[in-house]
Write a protein that holds these residues in place. Structure first.
Motif, PDB file in Angstrom:
ATOM      1  N   LEU A 170       0.859  -1.179   0.000  1.00 24.26           N
ATOM      2  CA  LEU A 170       0.000   0.000   0.000  1.00 24.26           C
ATOM      3  C   LEU A 170       0.897   1.230   0.000  1.00 24.26           C
ATOM      4  O   LEU A 170       1.851   1.316   0.775  1.00 24.26           O
ATOM      5  N   VAL A 171       0.566   2.137  -0.914  1.00 20.73           N
ATOM      6  CA  VAL A 171       1.356   3.361  -1.055  1.00 20.73           C
ATOM      7  C   VAL A 171       0.463   4.524  -0.653  1.00 20.73           C
ATOM      8  O   VAL A 171      -0.708   4.568  -1.040  1.00 20.73           O
ATOM      9  N   THR A 172       1.012   5.447   0.135  1.00 18.02           N
ATOM     10  CA  THR A 172       0.217   6.623   0.485  1.00 18.02           C
ATOM     11  C   THR A 172       1.130   7.833   0.697  1.00 18.02           C
ATOM     12  O   THR A 172       2.361   7.705   0.714  1.00 18.02           O
ATOM     13  N   ALA A 173       0.496   9.001   0.803  1.00 21.71           N
ATOM     14  CA  ALA A 173       1.238  10.257   1.025  1.00 21.71           C
ATOM     15  C   ALA A 173       0.199  11.301   1.459  1.00 21.71           C
ATOM     16  O   ALA A 173      -0.665  10.983   2.270  1.00 21.71           O
ATOM     17  N   LYS A 174       0.234  12.481   0.910  1.00 20.42           N
ATOM     18  CA  LYS A 174      -0.764  13.553   1.120  1.00 20.42           C
ATOM     19  C   LYS A 174      -1.285  13.646   2.566  1.00 20.42           C
ATOM     20  O   LYS A 174      -0.630  14.221   3.420  1.00 20.42           O
ATOM     21  N   GLY A 175      -2.447  13.030   2.837  1.00 22.42           N
ATOM     22  CA  GLY A 175      -3.087  13.177   4.147  1.00 22.42           C
ATOM     23  C   GLY A 175      -2.282  12.593   5.296  1.00 22.42           C
ATOM     24  O   GLY A 175      -2.608  12.849   6.463  1.00 22.42           O
ATOM     25  N   ILE A 176      -1.243  11.840   5.019  1.00 24.52           N
ATOM     26  CA  ILE A 176      -0.464  11.215   6.101  1.00 24.52           C
ATOM     27  C   ILE A 176       0.080  12.276   7.061  1.00 24.52           C
ATOM     28  O   ILE A 176       0.195  12.036   8.255  1.00 24.52           O
ATOM     29  N   THR A 177       0.394  13.465   6.518  1.00 26.70           N
ATOM     30  CA  THR A 177       0.786  14.586   7.397  1.00 26.70           C
ATOM     31  C   THR A 177      -0.155  15.763   7.186  1.00 26.70           C
ATOM     32  O   THR A 177       0.176  16.888   7.550  1.00 26.70           O
ATOM     33  N   SER A 178      -1.285  15.521   6.535  1.00 26.14           N
ATOM     34  CA  SER A 178      -2.169  16.603   6.107  1.00 26.14           C
ATOM     35  C   SER A 178      -1.382  17.569   5.214  1.00 26.14           C
ATOM     36  O   SER A 178      -1.686  18.755   5.142  1.00 26.14           O
TER      37      SER A 178
ATOM     38  N   TYR B  80       1.478  18.838   5.650  1.00 22.48           N
ATOM     39  CA  TYR B  80       2.294  19.866   6.316  1.00 22.48           C
ATOM     40  C   TYR B  80       3.784  19.604   6.113  1.00 22.48           C
ATOM     41  O   TYR B  80       4.594  20.509   6.240  1.00 22.48           O
ATOM     42  N   ALA B  81       4.142  18.345   5.868  1.00 27.50           N
ATOM     43  CA  ALA B  81       5.531  17.998   5.559  1.00 27.50           C
ATOM     44  C   ALA B  81       5.469  16.909   4.494  1.00 27.50           C
ATOM     45  O   ALA B  81       4.511  16.131   4.446  1.00 27.50           O
ATOM     46  N   PRO B  82       6.463  16.881   3.596  1.00 26.89           N
ATOM     47  CA  PRO B  82       6.401  15.937   2.467  1.00 26.89           C
ATOM     48  C   PRO B  82       6.779  14.517   2.860  1.00 26.89           C
ATOM     49  O   PRO B  82       7.954  14.196   2.963  1.00 26.89           O
ATOM     50  N   LEU B  83       5.768  13.688   3.078  1.00 28.64           N
ATOM     51  CA  LEU B  83       6.014  12.299   3.461  1.00 28.64           C
ATOM     52  C   LEU B  83       5.239  11.350   2.555  1.00 28.64           C
ATOM     53  O   LEU B  83       4.051  11.564   2.295  1.00 28.64           O
TER      54      LEU B  83
ATOM     55  N   LEU C 189      11.727  15.150  10.342  1.00 31.91           N
ATOM     56  CA  LEU C 189      10.777  16.271  10.232  1.00 31.91           C
ATOM     57  C   LEU C 189       9.519  15.893   9.452  1.00 31.91           C
ATOM     58  O   LEU C 189       8.532  16.618   9.489  1.00 31.91           O
ATOM     59  N   THR C 190       9.567  14.791   8.726  1.00 35.07           N
ATOM     60  CA  THR C 190       8.352  14.328   8.031  1.00 35.07           C
ATOM     61  C   THR C 190       7.577  13.310   8.880  1.00 35.07           C
ATOM     62  O   THR C 190       6.370  13.193   8.722  1.00 35.07           O
TER      63      THR C 190
END
Ligand SMILES: Cc1ncc(COP(=O)(O)O)c(C=O)c1O
Length: 447
Positions: free
Chosen positions: A271-279, A281-284, A313-314
């Motif tokens: 499973l790949v995700t990004a975006k909402g993982i930190t809302s 606020y940091a690129p993760l 920081l992410t």
């Protein structure tokens, strides 16, 4: 603080930085100076409702204090350390991911974007299976870097073809009941679009993985019928092919479950995700795999990494974001508020002849415009987009912006995916702006 005037900020930005996915000529970006909750503000003090959460990513809304605090504290404590070390945030986030991700995903690779997380998924799938091919679908977006853009079905891929495209990626028909590429009708079709994937695997050979957005995002918020993903899971299992769920956009409560696959109780291998993982606020980005996949690398070289892998920081804001999704009960709230949004959008459909379809799940909706409801002919095509022809949806979105509502438009539809904290009053405001702007489309609609 900068001493530049707002005009200078816009001019320098446009003259010296690239505007992405567009012709550069005529780019005059809005100068944004602040954001709070579901709104952002330009340099003239105008307020905009963020009806698509920027790029369907600011899921907690802007300036969530807990997430900001986590970034500040981490910056003071340990802003960076190389990926070879253990850190508190790496362990704590891993512990939380085990609680919220679909069962079975228990080994994590942290990247700094969705596209990088997909690159990791493709490399892992190829290394583990020893096979090459990746099956993607036409209506899809998986990212801009070489592997991910090769696996992207939409026209953003075209500029890389044929010479620049990573080999080994092939496309299956998408699941899209409003515009079925196989000209079938559900349920009589027996989800032929899934069965065709089995046909492809059998005839291609050498298939390492199938990648799907469980709910397709930018390309139309396409929700599969209930049999589709379970059947795809069976097909992948029967052929020894890995199933990759790209939940970069559909994850983190967006559809009213932690992850979209949870609606169908399907367990992907990756499973790949990004975006909402930190809302955002940091690129993760996150590439999560099963323990079975991870076990392969016990005795094989894990040939992948980044300087910024597991960047503290992410990771710190992701821990805080999960805390906030839980504290504010946003996954359940997306169901409730999403039902209200759906109702309001269906009302618009009965009023505006230019609306062909309204579909969605949770706080993830598309409003698709058509020139003709009977034939479902769209106003614009993919070729219009890449040729720079003005699109009708962009004109409508532009009109909405003058009414203080920002929405993402793509080819023939709007993606309505506000922050999960949105109130009913704010939904009313967004729907009203769409209602008042659709005259631009209605007057060109036939029938
Ligand atoms: C489903 C999906 N996958 C991958 C990506 C790429 O993510 P990023 O822009 O963070 O590289 C996106 C971005 O919109 C996406 O929607």
């Amino acid at each position: 603080m900068s001493q530049l005037t707002s005009g200078q900020v816009v001019d320098i930005t446009a003259a010296h930085t690239y505007g992405t996915w567009r012709f550069q000529k005529g780019w005059k970006p809005l100068h944004v100076v602040d954001a709070e909750g579901c709104c952002f503000f330009d340099s003239s003090g105008n307020r905009y409702l963020d009806f698509s959460a920027q790029l369907m990513c600011v899921s907690l809304g802007h300036k969530n204090p807990a997430v900001i605090r986590a970034i500040e504290e981490q910056a003071r404590m340990l802003p960076y350390i190389a990926p070879g070390y253990a850190t508190d945030v790496r362990a704590e986030l891993s512990r939380l991911l085990l609680e919220v991700l679909p069962r079975g995903l228990d080994r994590f690779f942290f990247a700094t974007s969705g596209t990088e997380a997909n690159e990791a998924a493709f490399k892992i799938a190829r290394m583990v299976t020893g096979k090459t091919k990746i099956i993607s679908r036409y209506r899809s977006y998986h990212g801009s870097t070489m592997g991910s853009i090769a696996a992207t079905g939409d026209p953003r891929r075209w500029a890389m073809e044929p010479a620049g495209k990573v080999p080994g990626v092939i496309f299956a028909p998408e699941v899209h009941c409003y515009r079925c590429p196989l000209r079938h009708e559900y349920p009589g079709c027996g989800v032929a679009c899934a069965e065709y994937v089995a046909h492809m695997i059998e005839h291609e050979g050498d298939v390492a993985a199938v990648i799907v957005e469980p709910v397709v995002g930018t390309n139309g918020v396409l929700i599969p019928p209930r049999e589709y993903l379970p059947r795809l899971r069976e097909i992948c299992d029967a052929h020894g092919v890995l199933l990759i769920a790209d939940e970069v956009m559909s994850g983190w409560g967006r559809t009213g479950r932690w992850f979209a696959v949870d609606h169908w109780d399907v367990h992907p291998d990756i499973l790949v995700t990004a975006k909402g993982i930190t809302s955002a606020y940091a690129p993760l980005g996150l590439c999560a795999t099963t323990g079975k996949i991870a076990a392969y690398f016990d005795d094989h070289f894990f040939s992948h990494g980044h300087t910024y892998e597991a960047h503290p920081l992410t990771l710190a804001p992701a821990i805080a974001a999960i805390g906030e999704y839980r504290r504010l009960n946003l996954v359940d709230r997306a169901c409730e508020t999403g039902a209200y949004l759906a109702e309001r959008l269906q009302e618009l459909k009965s009023k505006h002849p230019s609306i062909g379809d309204v579909r969605g799940l949770g706080l993830f909706h598309a409003v698709e415009l058509v020139r003709n409801r009977q034939t479902r002919q769209p106003f614009n095509t993919m070729r219009d987009k890449v040729a720079g022809t003005p699109l009708l949806v962009d004109a409508v979105a532009g009109e909405m912006l003058t009414k203080g509502v920002s929405v993402q438009a793509w080819l023939s539809h709007f993606v309505i995916a506000p922050p999960l904290i949105i109130s009913r009053e704010e939904i009313d405001q967004g729907v009203r702006a769409l209602d008042e702007s659709l005259h631009l489309a209605d007057r060109q609609a036939q029938g």
